[in-house]
Design a protein around this motif. Structure first.
Motif, PDB file in Angstrom:
ATOM      1  N   ASP A 587       0.871  -1.178   0.000  1.00  0.00           N
ATOM      2  CA  ASP A 587       0.000   0.000   0.000  1.00  0.00           C
ATOM      3  C   ASP A 587       0.910   1.231   0.000  1.00  0.00           C
ATOM      4  O   ASP A 587       1.267   1.769   1.047  1.00  0.00           O
ATOM      5  CB  ASP A 587      -0.901  -0.006   1.228  1.00  0.00           C
ATOM      6  N   TRP A 588       1.294   1.642  -1.203  1.00  0.00           N
ATOM      7  CA  TRP A 588       2.251   2.743  -1.336  1.00  0.00           C
ATOM      8  C   TRP A 588       1.687   4.053  -0.794  1.00  0.00           C
ATOM      9  O   TRP A 588       2.422   4.860  -0.215  1.00  0.00           O
ATOM     10  CB  TRP A 588       2.654   2.915  -2.804  1.00  0.00           C
ATOM     11  N   SER A 589       0.400   4.259  -0.957  1.00  0.00           N
ATOM     12  CA  SER A 589      -0.193   5.512  -0.463  1.00  0.00           C
ATOM     13  C   SER A 589      -0.129   5.587   1.058  1.00  0.00           C
ATOM     14  O   SER A 589       0.050   6.672   1.630  1.00  0.00           O
ATOM     15  CB  SER A 589      -1.634   5.654  -0.950  1.00  0.00           C
ATOM     16  N   ALA A 590      -0.273   4.450   1.741  1.00  0.00           N
ATOM     17  CA  ALA A 590      -0.164   4.450   3.202  1.00  0.00           C
ATOM     18  C   ALA A 590       1.245   4.835   3.633  1.00  0.00           C
ATOM     19  O   ALA A 590       1.430   5.570   4.617  1.00  0.00           O
ATOM     20  CB  ALA A 590      -0.529   3.070   3.748  1.00  0.00           C
ATOM     21  N   MET A 591       2.243   4.345   2.899  1.00  0.00           N
ATOM     22  CA  MET A 591       3.628   4.735   3.192  1.00  0.00           C
ATOM     23  C   MET A 591       3.825   6.232   2.999  1.00  0.00           C
ATOM     24  O   MET A 591       4.484   6.905   3.792  1.00  0.00           O
ATOM     25  CB  MET A 591       4.592   3.973   2.279  1.00  0.00           C
ATOM     26  N   ARG A 592       3.255   6.753   1.938  1.00  0.00           N
ATOM     27  CA  ARG A 592       3.413   8.176   1.622  1.00  0.00           C
ATOM     28  C   ARG A 592       2.763   9.065   2.677  1.00  0.00           C
ATOM     29  O   ARG A 592       3.303  10.110   3.041  1.00  0.00           O
ATOM     30  CB  ARG A 592       2.805   8.432   0.246  1.00  0.00           C
ATOM     31  N   GLU A 593       1.608   8.631   3.166  1.00  0.00           N
ATOM     32  CA  GLU A 593       0.853   9.467   4.099  1.00  0.00           C
ATOM     33  C   GLU A 593       1.367   9.391   5.526  1.00  0.00           C
ATOM     34  O   GLU A 593       1.115  10.301   6.321  1.00  0.00           O
ATOM     35  CB  GLU A 593      -0.628   9.064   4.059  1.00  0.00           C
ATOM     36  N   ASP A 594       2.114   8.352   5.857  1.00  0.00           N
ATOM     37  CA  ASP A 594       2.605   8.225   7.229  1.00  0.00           C
ATOM     38  C   ASP A 594       3.898   7.419   7.213  1.00  0.00           C
ATOM     39  O   ASP A 594       3.880   6.205   7.003  1.00  0.00           O
ATOM     40  CB  ASP A 594       1.557   7.541   8.105  1.00  0.00           C
ATOM     41  N   TYR A 595       5.020   8.082   7.449  1.00  0.00           N
ATOM     42  CA  TYR A 595       6.310   7.399   7.399  1.00  0.00           C
ATOM     43  C   TYR A 595       6.464   6.385   8.536  1.00  0.00           C
ATOM     44  O   TYR A 595       7.340   5.521   8.478  1.00  0.00           O
ATOM     45  CB  TYR A 595       7.455   8.401   7.447  1.00  0.00           C
ATOM     46  N   ASP A 596       5.612   6.479   9.561  1.00  0.00           N
ATOM     47  CA  ASP A 596       5.605   5.436  10.588  1.00  0.00           C
ATOM     48  C   ASP A 596       5.307   4.075   9.963  1.00  0.00           C
ATOM     49  O   ASP A 596       5.813   3.041  10.428  1.00  0.00           O
ATOM     50  CB  ASP A 596       4.553   5.732  11.658  1.00  0.00           C
ATOM     51  N   VAL A 597       4.481   4.061   8.919  1.00  0.00           N
ATOM     52  CA  VAL A 597       4.165   2.811   8.224  1.00  0.00           C
ATOM     53  C   VAL A 597       5.429   2.232   7.605  1.00  0.00           C
ATOM     54  O   VAL A 597       5.674   1.017   7.685  1.00  0.00           O
ATOM     55  CB  VAL A 597       3.081   3.043   7.147  1.00  0.00           C
ATOM     56  N   ILE A 598       6.247   3.077   6.990  1.00  0.00           N
ATOM     57  CA  ILE A 598       7.508   2.600   6.407  1.00  0.00           C
ATOM     58  C   ILE A 598       8.390   2.018   7.500  1.00  0.00           C
ATOM     59  O   ILE A 598       8.984   0.942   7.338  1.00  0.00           O
ATOM     60  CB  ILE A 598       8.252   3.749   5.691  1.00  0.00           C
ATOM     61  N   ARG A 599       8.471   2.720   8.631  1.00  0.00           N
ATOM     62  CA  ARG A 599       9.319   2.232   9.713  1.00  0.00           C
ATOM     63  C   ARG A 599       8.790   0.918  10.295  1.00  0.00           C
ATOM     64  O   ARG A 599       9.586   0.070  10.746  1.00  0.00           O
ATOM     65  CB  ARG A 599       9.470   3.316  10.785  1.00  0.00           C
ATOM     66  N   ASP A 600       7.484   0.718  10.267  1.00  0.00           N
ATOM     67  CA  ASP A 600       6.943  -0.575  10.689  1.00  0.00           C
ATOM     68  C   ASP A 600       7.410  -1.688   9.740  1.00  0.00           C
ATOM     69  O   ASP A 600       7.750  -2.799  10.184  1.00  0.00           O
ATOM     70  CB  ASP A 600       5.409  -0.532  10.732  1.00  0.00           C
ATOM     71  N   HIS A 601       7.418  -1.385   8.449  1.00  0.00           N
ATOM     72  CA  HIS A 601       7.930  -2.363   7.478  1.00  0.00           C
ATOM     73  C   HIS A 601       9.400  -2.670   7.757  1.00  0.00           C
ATOM     74  O   HIS A 601       9.824  -3.835   7.734  1.00  0.00           O
ATOM     75  CB  HIS A 601       7.774  -1.827   6.056  1.00  0.00           C
ATOM     76  N   ILE A 602      10.180  -1.621   7.988  1.00  0.00           N
ATOM     77  CA  ILE A 602      11.608  -1.793   8.250  1.00  0.00           C
ATOM     78  C   ILE A 602      11.827  -2.670   9.478  1.00  0.00           C
ATOM     79  O   ILE A 602      12.686  -3.565   9.478  1.00  0.00           O
ATOM     80  CB  ILE A 602      12.280  -0.412   8.442  1.00  0.00           C
TER      81      ILE A 602
END
Length: 781
Positions: A587-602
């Motif tokens: 869900d690329w838009s979720a990553m874009r809207e909240d970088y916490d989502v990216i950090r959860d993936h990391i």
């Protein structure tokens, strides 16, 4: 800072505003210490030049602070007990260069063709100001023209889909990209189907990672900032922190003040390694005082460092054989492997060989060994003066060998410290920006996303140029940086880039790489490190970086964006990914809207990042534990492994001694420079004003070659492959360099470095050992 519309004419100025480029540079001797009043004067000059004095003055109080933003310059660590002024002169340059009030608008591109801009120098291009809207190159008019964001991202996705194979795409990353951008970028690349992820590590510290992984099982340095406070000796190899990592000078000075030995091995005498005046010490500034940095300064010839360190080891082994307690036999017995083979090859190397290759005498190498032997806790630091040689990996292995002989692993005040350049170059590699990913990393990605990942190794930076040169219709996407000016063999590189079907650069400022276009070309302007990054709901976003000491911390810009049209790096990358890959897997838009989502993936993919979002919001962040500090070595033997590499038969300066009229050249930065970014035409500590096309040569070599100081010469490189390598119009400066060794600035001299002239195992351009000869120039002073 106010927003600036696309129709503003921020760049209109009188011709006299420009420094006149490459007139006769003024050459003087600089007698003052590094830092001091010269640094303060420079800070004031750059604040004024930004035309945003108030904004930038306020920004400095948030620079490298827990509630502010990380410096977009170097990767030196932040202390736990930091002050309100955790910045240096070159950090100020980096901030003011980004937070300038000047803008590059559509009006600018309408006024200047790409052909015209190619004639401008690097300083003038970037000094135009911030890019503000996407631009597309029109080959018919030879101008960049505006393009909407949707159309630009659609074009990239279309061109990637049209490639015969994903391996025809190249995803390049600069070391300034934060962790979140880097993770999303590598995920885009791998889900698309390629490991073609060259980065700036390939051009600077690749040898450090290769050597440290082989010796210790971990590619990062083990010394923390706190270790510098406890070290009894700090050995500095091939590094100029006064220009490249100025905050390091304060740390070295504090160590010197408490009596630690600072032992330097560097071809040139660099003022920042001799003495330093701290601008934050009022009494010292009032009395024009300073403090010594290095108490011992050795000057090997270019490429001679491995022989120097081997000479030190030879002296230690001789003393051990005589019964002296100079080796840590307990550490060696329990934690190392292959010592006997190493000792055998060292003892078999004669002193004449070591002296010839190093450029130092036996007495000097034995003196350095004595300084090492009397220290109970030693850190070894190095930078590009070590990593950019053909035998760089072997040299770093030799430095690690030396540290192991006295057990300088896993104890306070000791360890390895490769001092990285760009502020997140180490973090980008941690996030997976690497053309040779480990199986464990790919397994973790597959487990998280349920998709197979490409397993074949991709292209590094040099291989990427070779691929573009030898095959047309590649797509090159650059996340920051100035690729064509950073890499070697500029003529070959620029022709190779011209073969691409599309080149696209995500950038903050105009640079020469934007002018080296493929058949189609895009400039995609992004937010800078100093600027507030808000999502669609208006929430301010946090990014993270990792410094040279493996500390991961947050960074949040404080300034209004240079223009409302700018997008963040994450926004641009996820926009490409949505169009190219869809949202079924991510869900690329979720990553874009909240970088916490990216950090959860990391946190689910990369070891050491558990509970990432909470830990990074603590002051100064958290440390990625280096197993070496706990004497754990992920090698085949489970121990730290000695290397018994042979010395090179001959290094460049020895080979060229047999060829009449040739010198060994090293490329380097000026003080008004950070990597390929040029902040001005001066090099204060080396006494150069208003010019960059100079070559520093030993006075004896100048006379031997039949020239004179102040003469203009052309530099000619190797042409055995039929490629003409020549740069014209350089002024000779008599300088205290070792005989046979010369120096000049990059990127101006990058055209002299053959693409295949690179480090063994690292493939890093061997920019510190280039064969050149001089010819009298048609240019007159």
């Amino acid at each position: 800072m106010s927003d600036v519309s696309n129709d503003s004419a921020q760049n209109d100025r009188a011709a006299g505003d420009w420094p006149v480029y490459e007139q006769d540079p003024t050459v003087t001797e600089y007698h003052n210490p590094a830092g001091g009043w010269g640094a303060l004067k420079s800070v004031g000059k750059h604040l004024l030049h930004s035309r945003a004095l108030g904004t930038n003055a306020r920004s400095l109080f948030k620079l490298n602070q827990p509630d502010g933003f990380d410096c977009p310059g170097c990767a030196w660590g932040d202390p736990e007990h930091g002050s309100s002024f955790e910045f240096c002169e070159n950090g100020v340059k980096a901030v003011t260069w980004e937070s300038t009030a000047k803008r590059v608008t559509r009006k600018f591109f309408a006024q200047h063709s790409v052909s015209e801009l190619k004639e401008w120098d690097d300083y003038r291009l970037e000094d135009q100001g911030r890019l503000v809207e996407p631009m597309r190159y029109n080959a018919e008019t030879d101008h960049y023209e505006p393009i909407g964001w949707d159309a630009a991202l659609d074009l990239i996705a279309e061109e990637l889909k049209a490639l015969p194979t994903p391996d025809d795409a190249i995803f390049y990353t600069s070391g300034k990209a934060p962790n979140e951008s880097a993770y999303v970028f590598q995920l885009l690349s791998r889900l698309y189907g390629t490991n073609n992820m060259p980065d700036c590590s390939n051009m600077c510290h690749e040898a450090s990672g290769v050597a440290l992984n082989a010796a210790l099982g971990t590619g990062k340095g083990s010394a923390r900032l706190e270790d510098f406070e406890q070290a009894e000796a700090i050995f500095v190899f091939g590094q100029n922190p006064g220009t490249n990592h100025p905050r390091m000078l304060g740390v070295l000075r504090e160590a010197a003040e408490r009596g630690a030995d600072i032992v330097t091995f560097n071809t040139l005498k660099e003022r920042g390694l001799e003495k330093f005046a701290d601008p934050q010490k009022a009494g010292e500034m009032l009395h024009n005082g300073s403090h010594r940095i290095s108490n011992h300064y050795f000057r090997p010839k270019l490429g001679g460092d491995m022989a120097v360190v081997r000479g030190m080891a030879k002296a230690l082994f001789a003393r051990d054989a005589a019964g002296e307690e100079v080796l840590d036999h307990t550490f060696l017995a329990h934690h190392t492997a292959q010592l006997a083979a190493y000792r055998s090859i060292v003892e078999a190397t004669d002193w004449a060989t070591l002296e010839s290759q190093s450029g130092l005498s036996r007495q000097e190498m034995e003196q350095a060994a004595e300084l090492y032997a009397r220290s109970k806790a030693t850190i070894a630091c190095w930078a590009m003066g070590i990593t950019q040689h053909e035998h760089s990996v072997a040299t770093i292995r030799e430095i690690v060998n030396l540290l192991m002989l006295r057990g300088n692993m896993g104890r306070p005040g000791a360890g390895t410290s490769p001092v990285r350049g760009h502020s997140n170059v180490q973090g980008d590699r941690t996030m997976g920006i690497y053309e040779k990913p480990s199986d464990a990393f790919l397994d973790a990605l597959e487990a998280k996303y349920g998709r197979g990942m490409p397993r074949e190794h991709g292209l590094d930076s040099v291989a990427a140029v070779q691929a573009m040169r030898d095959g047309a219709d590649k797509v090159f996407i650059g996340l920051g940086g100035n690729f064509t000016r950073a890499i070697s063999d500029s003529g070959v590189t620029e022709r190779a880039m011209g073969n691409c079907r599309l080149t696209a650069f995500i950038s903050t400022k105009l640079n020469r790489s934007h002018l080296v276009t493929g058949k189609q070309a895009l400039i995609l302007p992004c937010l800078g490190r100093t600027e507030i990054d808000r999502n669609a709901a208006g929430k301010s976003q946090l990014i993270t970086v990792e410094d040279s000491m493996s500390m991961v911390h947050g960074s949040a810009g404080i300034n209004r964006p240079a223009d409302k049209a700018l997008r963040s790096e994450v926004s641009i990358i996820t926009g490409i990914a949505e169009r190219l890959l869809g949202n079924d897997v991510v869900d690329w838009s979720a990553m874009r809207e909240d970088y916490d989502v990216i950090r959860d993936h990391i946190s689910e993919v990369i070891p050491g990042f558990t509970d990432f979002n909470a830990r990074v919001r603590t002051p100064r962040g958290f440390w990625l534990v280096n197993p070496v500090t706990r004497l754990r070595f992920s090698t085949s033997t489970g121990k730290a492994e000695f290397s018994s590499d042979a010395l090179p038969g001959q290094v460049m300066h020895q080979r060229l001694a047999e060829r009449d009229g040739w010198l060994t050249l090293q490329t380097m930065r000026s003080h008004d420079q950070y990597n390929t970014t040029i902040y001005g035409y001066n090099d204060r500590y080396r006494g150069i004003e208003n010019g960059r096309q100079v070559i520093f040569v030993n006075a004896a070599d100048i006379e031997r070659l039949g020239f004179h100081a102040g003469q203009w010469v052309d530099l000619i490189g190797e042409a055995e492959d039929g490629e003409v390598r020549r740069v014209n119009g350089f002024k000779i400066v008599a300088y205290d360099t070792p005989t046979g060794c010369a120096a000049a600035y990059y990127p101006e001299t990058n055209p002299l470095i053959p693409l295949d002239h690179k480090g063994e195992f690292s493939h890093t351009p061997a920019s510190k050992s280039i064969a050149v000869r001089l010819e009298a120039s048609a240019r007159l002073a």
